[in-house]
Design an enzyme around this catalytic site. Structure first.
Site, PDB file in Angstrom:
ATOM      1  N   LYS A 114       0.820  -1.221   0.000  1.00 53.90           N
ATOM      2  CA  LYS A 114       0.000   0.000   0.000  1.00 53.90           C
ATOM      3  C   LYS A 114       0.851   1.268   0.000  1.00 53.90           C
ATOM      4  CE  LYS A 114      -4.191  -2.173   1.588  1.00 53.90           C
ATOM      5  NZ  LYS A 114      -3.746  -3.578   1.789  1.00 53.90           N
TER       6      LYS A 114
HETATM    7  C1  LIG Z   1      -4.345  -4.628   1.219  1.00 52.32           C
HETATM    8  C2  LIG Z   1      -3.558  -5.884   1.097  1.00 52.32           C
HETATM    9  C3  LIG Z   1      -3.915  -6.916   0.196  1.00 52.32           C
HETATM   10  C4  LIG Z   1      -5.170  -6.853  -0.635  1.00 52.32           C
HETATM   11  O1  LIG Z   1      -5.128  -5.861  -1.620  1.00 52.32           O
HETATM   12  P1  LIG Z   1      -6.461  -5.412  -2.387  1.00 52.32           P
HETATM   13  O2  LIG Z   1      -6.046  -4.263  -3.202  1.00 52.32           O
HETATM   14  O3  LIG Z   1      -7.437  -5.044  -1.311  1.00 52.32           O
HETATM   15  O4  LIG Z   1      -6.941  -6.570  -3.177  1.00 52.32           O
HETATM   16  C5  LIG Z   1      -3.088  -8.028   0.094  1.00 52.32           C
HETATM   17  N1  LIG Z   1      -1.983  -8.145   0.859  1.00 52.32           N
HETATM   18  C6  LIG Z   1      -1.604  -7.195   1.741  1.00 52.32           C
HETATM   19  C7  LIG Z   1      -0.383  -7.409   2.557  1.00 52.32           C
HETATM   20  C8  LIG Z   1      -2.379  -6.033   1.886  1.00 52.32           C
HETATM   21  O5  LIG Z   1      -1.995  -5.095   2.774  1.00 52.32           O
END
Ligand SMILES: *Cc1c(COP(=O)(O)O)cnc(C)c1O
Length: 482
Positions: free
Chosen positions: A123
């Site tokens: 993120k």
């Molecule tokens: C947010 C997240 C996901 C999922 O991502 P999306 O965009 O919601 O599909 C997968 N792995 C980690 C470590 C995350 O923080």
């Protein structure tokens, strides 16, 4: 470039207008009116660019209301090796068998490292850019913004590390008291910046989300206190993620004739939706492998054509918690493309059928039958036992320790290998964030990057509060920056 709502609203705003907005006025999500096409010569030219300049090139196709020199400066300020650890920003690691393991080489599999930013989860890739875009646009407008959010861990910390110390921005982040991993709590609560407010709610993640929704539903309070959000439906976050699909492809191939597949650990469909956008732009992607955990809303859809959201009670708490979702909030974007961009039909499905029945069924629809072929999507799911087995196996065979979400990606990727097509599994977090499950799998803790040594012993700044909407409103009113 103009943007349209997935539900057919006639407004056509530009990038900076939707940057600070959430949903479209009709409750839909924004998408560009058309996907810019990247031709062979352009892709060839992009092969030699550093990541920040590649980001600028991709963003330039979607942003025409920020001067080019400013946008380039924002990209170069965001994607530095100091912040992301390497010059490549998203380095590719080939999963090689250990020399003495006696194993045959696997079909070509890579990990694309998206988790080397400030909070060790993917993120950061988008949120770091969003922080700089927000600061730029707010200064240009002479405005301020108070960001209110709910997190189960990764989103909140990424948002805080992206917004800390930024002019014009204050963050109020709610999280379920005592429920994030010890590392996640230490990451967030050790921030001492005056513009960051950690609020631990006595409840579960859904209580936090309900409080955010209740505050946002009070239009007068929201306007008076300039409340905004940074959730995953924000288009700027999505377009920032498109860049690393190009960067991964470029590292794995030497000619534009080659195809690759991506396997993506998925919850809200934000990350893999960026892969979909990259593929629509012409990036030679063979398959997009959607990997879910036990909360398999998306896997069920791609297998059956039925999209069935879960109730809070039916949403499982798993060892890949950032994928524990009851509905996939970005999924509407893909359905819009799948149905030939038929806004009224999407509105019927999401605003009416879903609200009334909790599901819709496209299995009899001609568009669904060809979905895998036309859009490249395949899927699979993973369980806690699969996760443990994959973490052990990846450590034993390749000498690489992966986190629980990435393990879900590897497990499902293996079910979709195509001879001659490299498979890039997106590494969405580092294992230290979810150490408990690594200990369960391997019997020892994962490595901790040097800059986080001792983080769990630092002083903390967090307010514990009951799940009371009026209490949080009063707190925001006292501390908001307006
Ligand atoms: C947010 C997240 C996901 C999922 O991502 P999306 O965009 O919601 O599909 C997968 N792995 C980690 C470590 C995350 O923080």
């Amino acid at each position: 470039m103009r943007y349209c709502s997935t539900r057919g609203h006639p407004a056509r705003p530009r990038f900076c207008d939707i940057l600070l907005a959430g949903l479209a006025p009709d409750g839909g999500l924004y998408l560009p009116e058309t996907y810019p096409q990247v031709d062979d010569a352009t892709l060839t030219r992009w092969r030699s660019l550093p990541y920040a300049d590649l980001a600028f090139e991709v963003l330039s196709l979607y942003v025409d209301d920020i001067p080019a020199a400013d946008l380039l400066a924002i990209c170069r300020k965001t994607y530095t090796s100091e912040v992301f650890g390497t010059a490549q920003i998203v380095p590719l690691r080939r999963l090689h068998p250990l020399a003495d393991s006696g194993q045959e080489p696997q079909a070509l599999m890579y990990l694309e490292g998206l988790s080397n930013g400030p909070t060790l989860a993917f993120k950061d890739m988008a949120m770091q850019l969003l922080g700089n875009l927000f600061e730029y646009e707010l200064a240009r407008r002479g405005e301020t913004l108070n960001i209110l959010g709910a997190t189960s861990g990764d989103t909140g910390s990424a948002a805080e590390y992206a917004m800390r110390g930024k002019r014009g921005l204050t963050v109020f982040m709610t999280s379920p008291h005592g429920r994030m991993s010890p590392f996640q709590q230490a990451q967030m609560f050790s921030l001492m910046d005056a513009n960051i407010h950690n609020i631990a709610i006595e409840g579960v993640f859904d209580d936090c989300q309900d409080m955010v929704k209740a505050v946002s539903a009070d239009a007068d309070f929201k306007r008076r206190n300039r409340i905004g959000t940074v959730n995953s439906i924000n288009w700027a976050r999505l377009v920032a993620q498109v860049v690393y699909y190009f960067a991964g492809y470029i590292q794995a191939t030497s000619s534009n004739e080659e195809q690759v597949s991506f396997a993506v650990p998925s919850g809200n469909f934000g990350n893999v939706c960026a892969g979909h956008v990259a593929r629509m732009m012409g990036l030679p992607i063979h398959q997009l492998v959607v990997a879910t955990n036990e909360n398999d809303v998306l896997d069920e859809f791609f297998r059956s054509g039925v999209y069935r959201v879960r109730s809070a009670a039916d949403t499982r708490e798993t060892s890949s918690p950032s994928m524990d979702i009851s509905k996939a909030s970005n999924f509407e974007r893909f359905v819009f493309d799948l149905l030939g961009r038929d806004g009224p039909r999407v509105a019927q499905l999401f605003a009416s059928d879903l609200a009334r029945h909790g599901c819709f069924d496209l299995s009899a629809d001609a568009a669904f039958a060809g979905a895998a072929r036309r859009f490249g999507f395949v899927s699979g799911s993973s369980t806690h036992a699969d996760r443990l087995a994959t973490i052990r196996d990846t450590d034993a065979r390749f000498g690489v320790v992966v986190d629980t979400h990435t393990a879900d990606g590897i497990k499902v990727a293996r079910e979709h290998l195509t001879p001659g097509v490299p498979m890039l599994v997106l590494e969405t977090a580092l294992p230290i964030k979810f150490a408990q499950t690594i200990v369960e799998a391997l019997g020892h803790s994962p490595p901790c990057p040097a800059r986080f040594a001792g983080i769990e012993d630092l002083p903390r700044r967090v307010l514990v509060m009951p799940a009371d909407v009026n209490a949080i409103k009063a707190y925001i009113e006292r501390h908001s920056n307006v």
